[in-house]
Design an enzyme around this catalytic site. Structure first.
Site, PDB file in Angstrom:
ATOM      1  N   LEU A  38     -19.343  -1.420   0.666  1.00 18.95           N
ATOM      2  CA  LEU A  38     -18.002  -1.692   0.659  1.00 18.95           C
ATOM      3  C   LEU A  38     -17.311  -2.633   1.420  1.00 18.95           C
ATOM      4  O   LEU A  38     -17.280  -3.000   2.344  1.00 18.95           O
ATOM      5  CB  LEU A  38     -16.934  -0.491   0.059  1.00 18.95           C
ATOM      6  CG  LEU A  38     -15.653  -0.380  -0.609  1.00 18.95           C
ATOM      7  CD1 LEU A  38     -15.423   0.012  -1.333  1.00 18.95           C
ATOM      8  CD2 LEU A  38     -14.872  -0.721   0.512  1.00 18.95           C
ATOM      9  N   LEU A  39     -16.991  -3.695   0.231  1.00 13.70           N
ATOM     10  CA  LEU A  39     -15.972  -4.874   0.454  1.00 13.70           C
ATOM     11  C   LEU A  39     -14.632  -4.630   0.639  1.00 13.70           C
ATOM     12  O   LEU A  39     -14.775  -4.518  -1.329  1.00 13.70           O
ATOM     13  CB  LEU A  39     -16.937  -6.247   0.890  1.00 13.70           C
ATOM     14  CG  LEU A  39     -16.382  -7.374   1.164  1.00 13.70           C
ATOM     15  CD1 LEU A  39     -17.193  -8.930   0.712  1.00 13.70           C
ATOM     16  CD2 LEU A  39     -14.893  -7.925  -0.489  1.00 13.70           C
ATOM     17  N   ASN A  40     -13.907  -4.980   0.624  1.00 10.19           N
ATOM     18  CA  ASN A  40     -12.409  -5.152   0.082  1.00 10.19           C
ATOM     19  C   ASN A  40     -11.717  -6.226   1.200  1.00 10.19           C
ATOM     20  O   ASN A  40     -12.322  -6.778   0.997  1.00 10.19           O
ATOM     21  CB  ASN A  40     -11.642  -3.570  -0.075  1.00 10.19           C
ATOM     22  CG  ASN A  40     -10.876  -3.121   1.072  1.00 10.19           C
ATOM     23  OD1 ASN A  40     -12.417  -2.883   2.192  1.00 10.19           O
ATOM     24  ND2 ASN A  40     -10.061  -2.292   1.724  1.00 10.19           N
ATOM     25  N   ASP A  41     -10.292  -6.385   1.811  1.00  6.33           N
ATOM     26  CA  ASP A  41      -9.321  -7.197   1.789  1.00  6.33           C
ATOM     27  C   ASP A  41      -9.838  -7.939   3.114  1.00  6.33           C
ATOM     28  O   ASP A  41     -11.139  -7.649   3.460  1.00  6.33           O
ATOM     29  CB  ASP A  41      -8.445  -6.612   2.885  1.00  6.33           C
ATOM     30  CG  ASP A  41      -7.429  -5.734   2.184  1.00  6.33           C
ATOM     31  OD1 ASP A  41      -7.944  -5.091   1.241  1.00  6.33           O
ATOM     32  OD2 ASP A  41      -6.757  -4.776   3.101  1.00  6.33           O
ATOM     33  N   SER A 101      -6.320  -3.497   8.477  1.00  7.64           N
ATOM     34  CA  SER A 101      -6.907  -5.163   8.096  1.00  7.64           C
ATOM     35  C   SER A 101      -5.932  -5.231   9.020  1.00  7.64           C
ATOM     36  O   SER A 101      -4.825  -5.020   9.430  1.00  7.64           O
ATOM     37  CB  SER A 101      -5.987  -5.139   6.695  1.00  7.64           C
ATOM     38  OG  SER A 101      -6.902  -4.984   5.626  1.00  7.64           O
ATOM     39  N   GLU A 219       1.878  -3.747   1.236  1.00  7.07           N
ATOM     40  CA  GLU A 219       0.180  -3.945   2.066  1.00  7.07           C
ATOM     41  C   GLU A 219       0.498  -5.984   2.695  1.00  7.07           C
ATOM     42  O   GLU A 219       0.913  -6.746   1.606  1.00  7.07           O
ATOM     43  CB  GLU A 219      -1.094  -3.591   1.134  1.00  7.07           C
ATOM     44  CG  GLU A 219      -0.605  -2.248   1.133  1.00  7.07           C
ATOM     45  CD  GLU A 219      -1.362  -1.699   0.478  1.00  7.07           C
ATOM     46  OE1 GLU A 219      -1.778  -0.322   1.423  1.00  7.07           O
ATOM     47  OE2 GLU A 219      -2.701  -1.693  -0.021  1.00  7.07           O
TER      48      GLU A 219
HETATM   49  C1  FRU Z   1      -5.276  -3.073   0.683  1.00  8.10           C
HETATM   50  C2  FRU Z   1      -5.624  -1.992   1.705  1.00  8.10           C
HETATM   51  C3  FRU Z   1      -5.047  -2.749   3.434  1.00  8.10           C
HETATM   52  C4  FRU Z   1      -5.770  -1.573   4.769  1.00  8.10           C
HETATM   53  C5  FRU Z   1      -6.868  -1.577   4.519  1.00  8.10           C
HETATM   54  C6  FRU Z   1      -8.192  -0.754   4.031  1.00  8.10           C
HETATM   55  O1  FRU Z   1      -6.159  -3.495   0.166  1.00  8.10           O
HETATM   56  O2  FRU Z   1      -5.378  -0.726   1.187  1.00  8.10           O
HETATM   57  O3  FRU Z   1      -3.300  -1.904   3.525  1.00  8.10           O
HETATM   58  O4  FRU Z   1      -5.172  -1.851   5.644  1.00  8.10           O
HETATM   59  O5  FRU Z   1      -6.971  -2.306   2.364  1.00  8.10           O
HETATM   60  O6  FRU Z   1      -9.698  -1.215   3.952  1.00  8.10           O
END
Ligand code: FRU
Length: 467
Positions: A38-41, A101, A219
């Site tokens: 999984l990739l997010n921020d 993040s 966030e």
């Molecule tokens: C935003 C978030 C950030 C957090 C990160 C965790 O998408 O919830 O606030 O640092 O993702 O993966």
């Protein structure tokens, strides 16, 4: 988990999963996605020693929001990325539930330095957070320096996502925060060194910060100068939909104003992207003076459970690299100029909507000059609908099967659509608005005309895109 054990699991996950992920027909042709998991921020976006570095929130072991570390890629052109050694894995007590993040800076000695949130959850459901440092170790990895900032008084354990920069005299940092009475705020800190921070105070947010009731948590804040003004981008959570606005579970938007080093006097909140999936963007200024941005084409907790990529062992992707600019006092976005280099041979169609013969679309750049009312289909699962004053993006939700819409004002100007194998990014009126979405059209999708005024004239320029 011990670092060596964790690393072993990452290697196993990569060896077992990489080919399967790459074989997914919905795998992007040129957008960034994690090799597995999984990739997010986007995190730590910076140009350092002549290369762009981009880090990303990464669960290398699966498609759930767990085991968050930082993946790392680098590039000279923002398009062709080289994988670098994994930058951070949550191995220490102060980051037991994730290296969350944060951002990257070149420190006083010019060393690439990461500042991120160590997230710690307790069995009773509570949590705490530490802002932590890690510095390039000269071998492609990062050496952790531990926590440099605890929670401020009066705040919950939700204080995270440090964005740090230097103003020529001091270091500054903005942090996303949730107060003990559930107001979302952006906190400003100053420091003489990266490990010595003093709280200045909240500079924007809900409640006492001037926007009224505007979310329980903000966030991923990012504050920067652009032209004559300052811009604060952030992601408030807990805002109810209002008409065509705030249709997603969580929002991402911008405030423009003037920042004097202590206070930020700003105007109204505007959504940065009005589509289905766009969140937690991060910007940097590069050596050409451009303010560049990557966003996550995803949203926490929304439409994640059954994404069709999960059986292939990966989930989510980045947006295209975008450049921010002002037009008529409005924050606009355009794909970076480097993307021109991915364009193949041009096809042009000029005629009425009814005459449009359709086109195979895989990964493409489309410039659309439209009038009247009409629509274009992207495969059978997404439709771009125009009418005087408005652009709607409709798509079939892959989880519920229902049709859903996101909408944007339209002054009648050009629309550019970047599509990849499972994403659409629409830039409306030369980038005054954007609408981004994941979509899963299956193999060999067609761009075809939909309902509308058959006589309406359209001009469509099409270029295939390949990295
Ligand atoms: C935003 C978030 C950030 C957090 C990160 C965790 O998408 O919830 O606030 O640092 O993702 O993966």
């Amino acid at each position: 988990m011990k670092e060596s054990h964790f690393l072993n699991q990452v290697v196993r996950s990569l060896l077992a999963g990489q080919l399967k992920a790459a074989a997914d027909p919905h795998r992007p042709r040129w957008h960034l996605a994690a090799p597995v998991g999984l990739l997010n921020d986007p995190n730590g976006f910076i140009e350092h020693d002549g290369r762009y570095h981009l880090f990303y929130q990464w669960n290398p072991l699966g498609c759930e929001h767990r085991n968050k570390g930082w993946g790392h890629v680098s590039s000279t052109d923002l398009l062709h990325w080289q994988h670098e050694p994994v930058a951070l894995l949550p191995t220490e007590a102060y980051e037991s539930h994730g290296c969350y993040s944060g951002s990257a800076v070149s420190d006083e000695q010019g060393r690439l330095t990461l500042i991120y949130t160590g997230n710690v959850k307790y069995p009773d459901g509570s949590r705490t957070a530490y802002q932590c440092l890690a510095r390039a170790d000269g071998e492609g990895g990062f050496a952790k320096l531990g926590s440099v900032l605890d929670l401020p008084q009066g705040y919950s354990g939700h204080v995270r996502d440090p964005k740090v920069w230097h103003d020529g005299q001091q270091w500054l940092m903005v942090l996303g925060a949730r107060t003990l009475d559930d107001k979302g705020e952006v906190l400003l800190y100053r420091g003489d060194a990266l490990d010595a921070w003093t709280l200045v105070g909240p500079i924007a947010g809900s409640g006492r910060c001037g926007l009224g009731e505007f979310g329980y948590m903000w966030e991923c804040p990012d504050l920067f100068a652009l032209g004559e003004c300052h811009v604060l981008i952030s992601c408030p959570q807990g805002i109810a939909p209002m008409g065509e606005d705030y249709r997603n579970l969580y929002q991402c938007g911008w405030l423009a104003g003037s920042f004097d080093g202590t206070h930020f006097a700003h105007g109204a909140f505007h959504e940065l992207d009005r589509g289905f999936e766009f969140y937690a963007p991060q910007t940097t200024q590069d050596s050409q003076g451009r303010r560049l941005l990557f966003g996550w084409l995803g949203l926490p907790e929304e439409n994640e459970m059954s994404q069709p990529t999960i059986p292939y062992g990966w989930i989510h992707q980045m947006s295209c690299p975008r450049e921010l600019f002002w037009q008529d006092e409005w924050l606009c976005q355009r794909p970076v100029a480097e993307l021109e280099a991915l364009k193949g041979e041009q096809t042009r169609f000029e005629g009425t909507l009814g005459e449009f013969p359709g086109l195979a679309i895989d990964s493409a750049w489309l410039d659309l000059d439209l009038c009247g009312e009409g629509s274009l289909w992207f495969g059978a699962v997404a439709e771009l609908v125009w009418q005087p004053g408005r652009i709607n993006l409709r798509r079939q939700n892959w989880q519920s099967g229902e049709w859903e819409t996101r909408s944007s004002p339209w002054a009648g100007g050009r629309i550019t659509v970047l599509c990849d194998r499972s994403s659409l990014e629409c830039f409306i009126d030369e980038g005054r608005q954007s609408l981004s979405a994941r979509y899963f059209p299956g193999e060999k999708p067609q761009l075809s005309s939909g309902n509308g005024d058959d006589g309406c004239k359209i001009c469509l320029d099409y270029w295939p895109l390949a990295a």
